[in-house]
Design a protein around this motif. Structure first.
Motif, PDB file in Angstrom:
ATOM      1  N   VAL A   1       0.963  -1.049  -0.006  1.00 29.09           N
ATOM      2  CA  VAL A   1      -0.018  -0.176  -0.115  1.00 29.09           C
ATOM      3  C   VAL A   1       0.918   1.248   0.062  1.00 29.09           C
ATOM      4  O   VAL A   1       0.612   2.059  -0.761  1.00 29.09           O
ATOM      5  CB  VAL A   1      -1.144  -0.112   1.257  1.00 29.09           C
ATOM      6  N   LEU A   2       1.947   1.202   0.969  1.00 28.03           N
ATOM      7  CA  LEU A   2       2.785   2.357   0.939  1.00 28.03           C
ATOM      8  C   LEU A   2       3.495   2.780  -0.526  1.00 28.03           C
ATOM      9  O   LEU A   2       3.723   3.911  -0.992  1.00 28.03           O
ATOM     10  CB  LEU A   2       3.909   2.194   1.658  1.00 28.03           C
ATOM     11  N   VAL A   3       3.707   1.653  -1.279  1.00 32.42           N
ATOM     12  CA  VAL A   3       4.446   1.827  -2.593  1.00 32.42           C
ATOM     13  C   VAL A   3       3.326   2.511  -3.561  1.00 32.42           C
ATOM     14  O   VAL A   3       3.490   3.460  -4.482  1.00 32.42           O
ATOM     15  CB  VAL A   3       4.793   0.334  -3.215  1.00 32.42           C
ATOM     16  N   VAL A   4       1.986   1.889  -3.504  1.00 30.08           N
ATOM     17  CA  VAL A   4       1.082   2.328  -4.357  1.00 30.08           C
ATOM     18  C   VAL A   4       0.720   3.780  -3.986  1.00 30.08           C
ATOM     19  O   VAL A   4       0.601   4.760  -4.938  1.00 30.08           O
ATOM     20  CB  VAL A   4      -0.312   1.592  -4.133  1.00 30.08           C
ATOM     21  N   VAL A   5       0.913   4.238  -2.730  1.00 27.66           N
ATOM     22  CA  VAL A   5       0.733   5.596  -2.368  1.00 27.66           C
ATOM     23  C   VAL A   5       1.604   6.457  -2.872  1.00 27.66           C
ATOM     24  O   VAL A   5       1.439   7.486  -3.553  1.00 27.66           O
ATOM     25  CB  VAL A   5       0.479   5.734  -0.748  1.00 27.66           C
ATOM     26  N   ARG A   6       2.806   6.145  -2.828  1.00 31.88           N
ATOM     27  CA  ARG A   6       4.132   6.859  -3.623  1.00 31.88           C
ATOM     28  C   ARG A   6       3.828   6.945  -4.962  1.00 31.88           C
ATOM     29  O   ARG A   6       3.974   7.950  -5.525  1.00 31.88           O
ATOM     30  CB  ARG A   6       5.335   5.847  -3.003  1.00 31.88           C
ATOM     31  N   LEU A   7       3.606   5.964  -5.580  1.00 33.24           N
ATOM     32  CA  LEU A   7       3.505   5.678  -7.388  1.00 33.24           C
ATOM     33  C   LEU A   7       2.282   6.699  -7.592  1.00 33.24           C
ATOM     34  O   LEU A   7       2.231   7.470  -8.473  1.00 33.24           O
ATOM     35  CB  LEU A   7       3.135   4.331  -7.785  1.00 33.24           C
ATOM     36  N   THR A   8       1.225   6.842  -6.704  1.00 32.49           N
ATOM     37  CA  THR A   8       0.079   7.576  -7.042  1.00 32.49           C
ATOM     38  C   THR A   8       0.378   8.960  -6.869  1.00 32.49           C
ATOM     39  O   THR A   8      -0.075   9.839  -7.803  1.00 32.49           O
ATOM     40  CB  THR A   8      -1.036   7.399  -6.078  1.00 32.49           C
ATOM     41  N   LYS A   9       1.448   9.246  -5.997  1.00 38.70           N
ATOM     42  CA  LYS A   9       1.561  10.593  -5.661  1.00 38.70           C
ATOM     43  C   LYS A   9       2.756  11.124  -6.591  1.00 38.70           C
ATOM     44  O   LYS A   9       3.264  12.218  -6.414  1.00 38.70           O
ATOM     45  CB  LYS A   9       1.815  11.115  -4.371  1.00 38.70           C
ATOM     46  N   LYS A  10       3.300  10.214  -7.423  1.00 38.15           N
ATOM     47  CA  LYS A  10       4.688  10.292  -8.125  1.00 38.15           C
ATOM     48  C   LYS A  10       5.796  10.988  -7.305  1.00 38.15           C
ATOM     49  O   LYS A  10       6.745  11.687  -7.875  1.00 38.15           O
ATOM     50  CB  LYS A  10       4.234  11.227  -9.433  1.00 38.15           C
ATOM     51  N   THR A  11       5.987  10.444  -5.981  1.00 38.20           N
ATOM     52  CA  THR A  11       7.335  10.544  -5.584  1.00 38.20           C
ATOM     53  C   THR A  11       8.167   9.394  -5.387  1.00 38.20           C
ATOM     54  O   THR A  11       7.582   8.474  -6.048  1.00 38.20           O
ATOM     55  CB  THR A  11       6.917  10.787  -3.924  1.00 38.20           C
ATOM     56  N   THR A  12       9.490   9.720  -5.022  1.00 39.94           N
ATOM     57  CA  THR A  12      10.313   8.594  -5.276  1.00 39.94           C
ATOM     58  C   THR A  12      10.067   7.384  -4.206  1.00 39.94           C
ATOM     59  O   THR A  12       9.267   7.529  -3.381  1.00 39.94           O
ATOM     60  CB  THR A  12      11.812   9.049  -4.389  1.00 39.94           C
ATOM     61  N   VAL A  13      10.096   5.950  -4.891  1.00 37.64           N
ATOM     62  CA  VAL A  13       9.566   5.023  -4.287  1.00 37.64           C
ATOM     63  C   VAL A  13      10.723   3.894  -3.618  1.00 37.64           C
ATOM     64  O   VAL A  13      10.412   3.055  -3.040  1.00 37.64           O
ATOM     65  CB  VAL A  13       8.823   4.381  -5.312  1.00 37.64           C
ATOM     66  N   LYS A  14      12.106   4.496  -3.791  1.00 41.48           N
ATOM     67  CA  LYS A  14      13.000   3.511  -3.458  1.00 41.48           C
ATOM     68  C   LYS A  14      12.906   3.258  -1.896  1.00 41.48           C
ATOM     69  O   LYS A  14      13.409   2.051  -1.455  1.00 41.48           O
ATOM     70  CB  LYS A  14      14.425   4.274  -3.666  1.00 41.48           C
ATOM     71  N   HIS A  15      12.619   4.026  -0.939  1.00 43.65           N
ATOM     72  CA  HIS A  15      12.413   3.567   0.359  1.00 43.65           C
ATOM     73  C   HIS A  15      11.330   2.751   0.584  1.00 43.65           C
ATOM     74  O   HIS A  15      11.332   1.746   1.211  1.00 43.65           O
ATOM     75  CB  HIS A  15      12.244   4.849   1.316  1.00 43.65           C
ATOM     76  N   ALA A  16      10.239   2.923  -0.164  1.00 47.34           N
ATOM     77  CA  ALA A  16       8.991   2.066   0.182  1.00 47.34           C
ATOM     78  C   ALA A  16       9.429   0.797  -0.515  1.00 47.34           C
ATOM     79  O   ALA A  16       8.902  -0.296   0.001  1.00 47.34           O
ATOM     80  CB  ALA A  16       7.756   2.894  -0.692  1.00 47.34           C
TER      81      ALA A  16
END
Length: 251
Positions: A72-87
């Motif tokens: 879910v945290l990765v999906v939220v990152r992708l939705t907001k188009k922010t960096t996903v490396k930590h997620a």
């Protein structure tokens, strides 16, 4: 106030430069280590796992919940188009933990991959520093746009990176010295809660020490700016040569 008490222009400029250096260092550390959001994403899956397991002792439900919240945290990152490396790193860490725990049937093994990673990272900080290439410099060099220029061109900065890497290595080793005995002696819930408690404070201490060392170090050498300046100078030389060639042809 006498004239001696009044701040000079040089003093003001030095203070401003120091403030700017501290601000740049803070921003770089936030970018490299994920800031508050990165810390939350690191803690949440493990916190959910130990909470559910403490309540019902159900390994499967705890593991699925931890993995689900990571996704879910990765999906939220992708939705907001922010960096996903930590997620993404959180997802992989949780996935390895789930696989270990499911294979062995021992809920404590959910934490084992992360503990081994922490031990490996601690040794990496120490070994790379002993080899003259401190790991924290390899991590932060690109963030500061200095790459590896600090190795030979900025000895003061290399020294700061070495101090910071020693701090990270020793802090993580101290954390391992607490967790690995608990892995053998404590039950799953006890190990989980201690691990959660040790998730943020050692990290914040290491980041703070890194900030202290780097804030006092010489400014980074912006190798990207140097390359751009060299390219611009080369273009100007070519343009000047073309103009000179036209003048010779016309004359």
């Amino acid at each position: 106030m006498t004239s001696l008490d009044k701040p000079t222009e040089d003093t003001i400029a030095e203070d401003t430069a120091a403030d700017d250096a501290r601000a740049v260092t803070e921003a770089a550390l936030l970018e490299a280590f994920g800031g508050v959001r990165g810390m939350v994403e690191t803690v949440m899956p493990g916190l959910l796992f130990v909470t559910i397991f403490t309540i019902n002792k159900d390994l499967r439900m705890s593991a699925i919940a931890a993995l689900a919240v990571s996704l879910v945290l990765v999906v939220v990152r992708l939705t907001k188009k922010t960096t996903v490396k930590h997620a993404f790193s959180g997802v992989f860490g949780v996935a390895f933990g789930v696989v270990f725990a499911m294979m062995t049937g021992n809920a404590k093994d959910f934490y084992l991959p992360g503990m081994l990673y922490t031990l490996g990272l601690a040794l990496a900080y120490i070994v790379t520093t002993l080899c003259g290439v401190p790991l924290i410099g390899l991590i932060l060099g690109p963030v500061f746009k200095e790459n590896l220029s600090w190795r030979k061109r900025n000895p003061g900065r290399k020294k700061a990176y070495a101090k910071a890497s020693w701090a990270w290595g020793l802090i993580l080793l101290a954390k391992c010295a607490i967790l690995f005995p608990l892995y053998w002696w404590a039950n799953t819930a006890q190990l989980g809660w201690v691990l959660i408690a040790l998730k943020i404070p050692p990290f914040l201490l290491a980041v703070w020490l890194t900030w202290v060392f780097l804030a006092k170090a010489p400014a980074p050498i912006d190798v990207f700016a140097e390359m751009e300046a060299e390219e611009k100078a080369e273009e100007e030389r070519k343009a000047a040569a073309e103009v000179g060639g036209r003048h010779r042809r016309d004359s």
